[in-house]
Design a protein around this motif. Structure first.
Motif, mmCIF file in Angstrom:
data_model
loop_
_atom_site.group_PDB
_atom_site.id
_atom_site.type_symbol
_atom_site.label_atom_id
_atom_site.label_comp_id
_atom_site.label_asym_id
_atom_site.label_seq_id
_atom_site.Cartn_x
_atom_site.Cartn_y
_atom_site.Cartn_z
ATOM 1 N N SER A 267 -70.565 -25.283 41.762
ATOM 2 C CA SER A 267 -71.859 -24.623 42.236
ATOM 3 C C SER A 267 -71.977 -24.495 43.776
ATOM 4 O O SER A 267 -72.079 -23.428 44.519
ATOM 5 C CB SER A 267 -72.909 -24.635 41.531
ATOM 6 O OG SER A 267 -73.953 -23.827 42.024
ATOM 7 N N HIS A 270 -69.359 -22.687 45.661
ATOM 8 C CA HIS A 270 -69.768 -21.317 45.489
ATOM 9 C C HIS A 270 -70.673 -20.839 46.441
ATOM 10 O O HIS A 270 -70.644 -19.713 47.274
ATOM 11 C CB HIS A 270 -69.827 -20.934 44.069
ATOM 12 C CG HIS A 270 -70.233 -19.628 43.875
ATOM 13 N ND1 HIS A 270 -69.712 -18.424 43.851
ATOM 14 C CD2 HIS A 270 -71.816 -18.950 43.702
ATOM 15 C CE1 HIS A 270 -70.254 -17.328 43.862
ATOM 16 N NE2 HIS A 270 -71.435 -17.586 43.737
ATOM 17 N N GLY A 327 -68.556 -17.085 32.858
ATOM 18 C CA GLY A 327 -68.215 -17.483 34.261
ATOM 19 C C GLY A 327 -66.729 -18.010 34.555
ATOM 20 O O GLY A 327 -66.203 -17.410 35.794
ATOM 21 N N ARG A 331 -63.706 -15.680 37.234
ATOM 22 C CA ARG A 331 -63.261 -16.454 38.220
ATOM 23 C C ARG A 331 -61.749 -16.504 38.061
ATOM 24 O O ARG A 331 -61.009 -16.207 38.945
ATOM 25 C CB ARG A 331 -63.758 -17.870 38.560
ATOM 26 C CG ARG A 331 -65.176 -18.041 38.754
ATOM 27 C CD ARG A 331 -65.651 -19.567 39.306
ATOM 28 N NE ARG A 331 -66.898 -19.440 39.627
ATOM 29 C CZ ARG A 331 -67.219 -19.190 41.088
ATOM 30 N NH1 ARG A 331 -66.552 -18.759 41.732
ATOM 31 N NH2 ARG A 331 -68.542 -19.321 41.126
ATOM 32 N N TYR A 348 -67.486 -9.291 40.309
ATOM 33 C CA TYR A 348 -67.161 -10.903 40.512
ATOM 34 C C TYR A 348 -68.353 -11.739 40.649
ATOM 35 O O TYR A 348 -68.487 -12.533 39.743
ATOM 36 C CB TYR A 348 -66.395 -10.989 41.802
ATOM 37 C CG TYR A 348 -65.937 -12.507 41.940
ATOM 38 C CD1 TYR A 348 -65.379 -13.239 41.025
ATOM 39 C CD2 TYR A 348 -66.162 -13.127 42.989
ATOM 40 C CE1 TYR A 348 -65.228 -14.621 40.958
ATOM 41 C CE2 TYR A 348 -65.929 -14.428 43.128
ATOM 42 C CZ TYR A 348 -65.287 -15.114 42.161
ATOM 43 O OH TYR A 348 -64.886 -16.644 42.370
ATOM 44 N N TYR A 349 -69.423 -11.492 41.450
ATOM 45 C CA TYR A 349 -70.765 -12.004 41.404
ATOM 46 C C TYR A 349 -71.497 -12.120 40.239
ATOM 47 O O TYR A 349 -72.340 -12.871 39.734
ATOM 48 C CB TYR A 349 -71.521 -11.658 42.814
ATOM 49 C CG TYR A 349 -71.133 -12.294 43.985
ATOM 50 C CD1 TYR A 349 -71.923 -13.383 44.647
ATOM 51 C CD2 TYR A 349 -69.869 -12.479 44.581
ATOM 52 C CE1 TYR A 349 -71.988 -14.135 45.360
ATOM 53 C CE2 TYR A 349 -69.629 -13.158 45.623
ATOM 54 C CZ TYR A 349 -70.625 -14.114 46.259
ATOM 55 O OH TYR A 349 -70.278 -14.986 47.273
ATOM 56 N N CYS A 352 -70.069 -14.542 38.038
ATOM 57 C CA CYS A 352 -70.532 -16.014 38.517
ATOM 58 C C CYS A 352 -71.905 -16.391 37.928
ATOM 59 O O CYS A 352 -72.361 -17.249 37.982
ATOM 60 C CB CYS A 352 -70.563 -15.909 40.130
ATOM 61 S SG CYS A 352 -68.614 -15.984 40.625
ATOM 62 N N SER A 355 -72.543 -18.158 34.904
ATOM 63 C CA SER A 355 -72.168 -19.636 34.892
ATOM 64 C C SER A 355 -73.630 -20.060 35.529
ATOM 65 O O SER A 355 -73.922 -21.276 35.308
ATOM 66 C CB SER A 355 -71.232 -19.905 35.762
ATOM 67 O OG SER A 355 -69.896 -19.683 35.286
ATOM 68 N N ASP A 356 -74.009 -19.718 36.585
ATOM 69 C CA ASP A 356 -75.108 -20.161 37.369
ATOM 70 C C ASP A 356 -76.518 -20.443 36.396
ATOM 71 O O ASP A 356 -77.117 -21.264 36.344
ATOM 72 C CB ASP A 356 -75.624 -19.214 38.429
ATOM 73 C CG ASP A 356 -74.634 -19.352 39.705
ATOM 74 O OD1 ASP A 356 -73.826 -20.314 39.716
ATOM 75 O OD2 ASP A 356 -74.601 -18.406 40.448
ATOM 76 N N THR A 434 -62.043 -19.263 43.991
ATOM 77 C CA THR A 434 -62.141 -18.843 42.480
ATOM 78 C C THR A 434 -61.215 -19.454 41.629
ATOM 79 O O THR A 434 -62.053 -20.258 40.774
ATOM 80 C CB THR A 434 -61.048 -17.441 42.689
ATOM 81 O OG1 THR A 434 -59.847 -17.584 43.277
ATOM 82 C CG2 THR A 434 -61.761 -16.213 43.377
#
Length: 483
Positions: A267, A270, A327, A331, A348-349, A352, A355-356, A434
């Motif tokens: 994280s 990222h 997530g 990636r 893409y975000y 992500c 996952s966050d 990634t």
């Protein structure tokens, strides 16, 4: 306080009012605003504005971690010596140096260069980590005092996560826009733009800490739980570091800490690499950093309730596996697909973001599981110490993520003075942002897959702790396979 009174208090405080949830949750702004500013923009500011070498940025962050190795158990000891009703006040003790150091960190002092400049940023990092430790240890360790109910605890952390999302929106989206605006007012001076931006955002850290500290203090006093004395006798000063590390002898807690730390490394990479990825790898303007962050963070308002539904139907572990898995898949997919347009970068975000949310809403909610298990094993409540171990581990992980990304930039040959970077530099940055991050997250996923404390097991642990507090003994079969 008698055991009977403690039981009654527990029963009466299972449900928490929305006012308390919001007041407590607002404290996350103090953590998130500073944390996001540091890990999203520190490296970018240092290399592109202060003109410090990437390897130096990495070294400074690791010096902060060494300092953490000293301060975390000491702050936990100080926290544990205080009655519960007075522990939240330590948040304000930390907020002042935390805010000062945050402003120092994003300031380029005039007339200082070379080693002197590096020393300036090292001092800022030391103050920053110390203030942050004083702020966060009481904030997170006092969560179990609000309720022992499994679902209600998730509801509290969900409210906190919504507020965390709002804080992230401010700290991740606004800086680039604010810097551009204030730099324009000062004749294009980016250094001045950064100073004014961080000064304003730092005020939020102080205000949120004040509100949350007052909410925690008043709620704990109202509940009446252990106002007169700490939950258990605090360890002797000579045993601070022994107390700090002995909880890691518990297998379940050790694996859970490793799992979240691995994810936090990914994280941090990222967050630290995001500005570089958008501007250098994708070739988009700096304002697109704000755009993709805005869309990604707004998606949290959809993903959080989705995760809560999974928790309600199954448990925290399942929610983590599902969201973290989405997530990871995203990636890996975008390593091969690439982000050749802004819409693809936004998608893409969005991947992500799953996952966050798995981390900041649901991984964090597993903490009280480990606190209960620790109390059963050692016979007394070590919550402040246990939390200091986890915060220390998370800060190490964050610093390692920043350090790794600094090394990626250094060895990939990133040099802001060149303008356009070489194809090899761009390819290396793309791989680590990634697929490299996905590999670390995948290892974390495997560890959570083996996590043994389900909702049913948590209820068994809670009953065992209550039995131990009331009678001095409990059914030891409850912890079989966990330690």
């Amino acid at each position: 306080m008698s055991n009977e009174t403690r039981k009654d208090n527990t029963q009466q405080t299972q449900k928490v009012s929305m006012g308390v949830k919001l007041g407590y949750g607002f404290g996350i702004w103090g953590d998130t605003v500073g944390n996001t500013l540091f890990y999203s923009f520190y490296s970018y500011f240092m290399t592109n504005i202060a003109m410090v070498l990437p390897i130096t940025v990495g070294i400074i962050s690791m010096i902060g971690v060494v300092w953490d190795a000293i301060t975390d158990p000491i702050v936990a000891y100080i926290n544990g010596k205080r009655p519960l009703s007075k522990q939240a006040s330590l948040m304000m003790v930390g907020a002042i140096p935390y805010v000062v150091a945050l402003i120092m960190t994003f300031t380029v002092p005039g007339g200082i260069t070379g080693a002197g400049l590096s020393l300036y940023y090292i001092v800022a990092a030391l103050i920053l980590f110390l203030g942050y430790t004083f702020y966060c240890i009481p904030y997170y360790s006092l969560l179990p005092q609000l309720t022992t109910d499994y679902t209600e605890r998730t509801n509290i952390t969900s409210v906190r996560s919504y507020l965390n999302t709002a804080a992230n929106l401010v700290a991740a989206v606004c800086p680039m826009i604010m810097v551009t605006f204030f730099a324009g007012l000062s004749g294009g001076n980016e250094k001045q733009g950064w100073f004014i931006t961080v000064l304003l955002l730092s005020l939020l850290v102080f205000v949120s800490g004040f509100v949350s500290s007052r909410t925690l203090t008043s709620t704990i006093k109202k509940n009446g739980a252990q106002v007169e004395a700490p939950a258990a006798e605090s360890p002797a000063r000579s045993n601070i570091f022994k107390e700090f590390i002995k909880g890691m002898k518990i297998k379940t807690n050790r694996r859970a800490l490793i799992a979240i730390c691995l994810f936090m490394i990914s994280s941090a990479m990222h967050r630290t690499g995001g500005a570089y990825y958008i501007t250098t790898v994708c070739g988009f303007p700096a304002t697109v950093v704000s755009l993709v962050s805005l869309v990604g963070l707004c998606s949290w308002f959809v993903i959080i309730p989705l995760g809560r539904k999974i928790v309600e139907k199954f448990d925290l572990r399942t929610a983590i596996l599902v969201l973290l898995g989405v997530g990871i898949v995203g990636r890996v997919l975008f390593y091969f697909v690439g982000t050749k347009s802004v819409p693809l970068a936004i998608i893409y975000y969005l991947f992500c973001a799953f996952s966050d949310v798995s981390c900041y809403t649901f991984m964090y909610s597993l903490g009280p599981d480990g606190f209960l298990l620790d109390e059963l094993v050692f016979g007394y409540d070590r919550t402040p110490v246990c939390h200091s171990v986890s915060t220390f581990g998370l800060k190490i992980a964050n610093a390692l993520g920043l350090f790794i990304w600094s090394m990626v930039l250094q060895f990939a040959g990133y040099n802001v003075a060149l303008g356009a970077q070489s194809e090899a530099t761009v390819a290396s940055m793309n791989f680590w942002f990634t697929l490299g991050i996905a590999i670390l997250a995948a290892i974390s996923w495997v560890l959570y897959y083996k996590y043994p404390i389900t909702r049913k097991k948590y209820d068994e642990l809670l009953k065992a702790v209550q039995d131990q507090r009331a009678t001095g003994d409990f059914d030891h079969s409850v912890i079989d396979g966990l330690v």
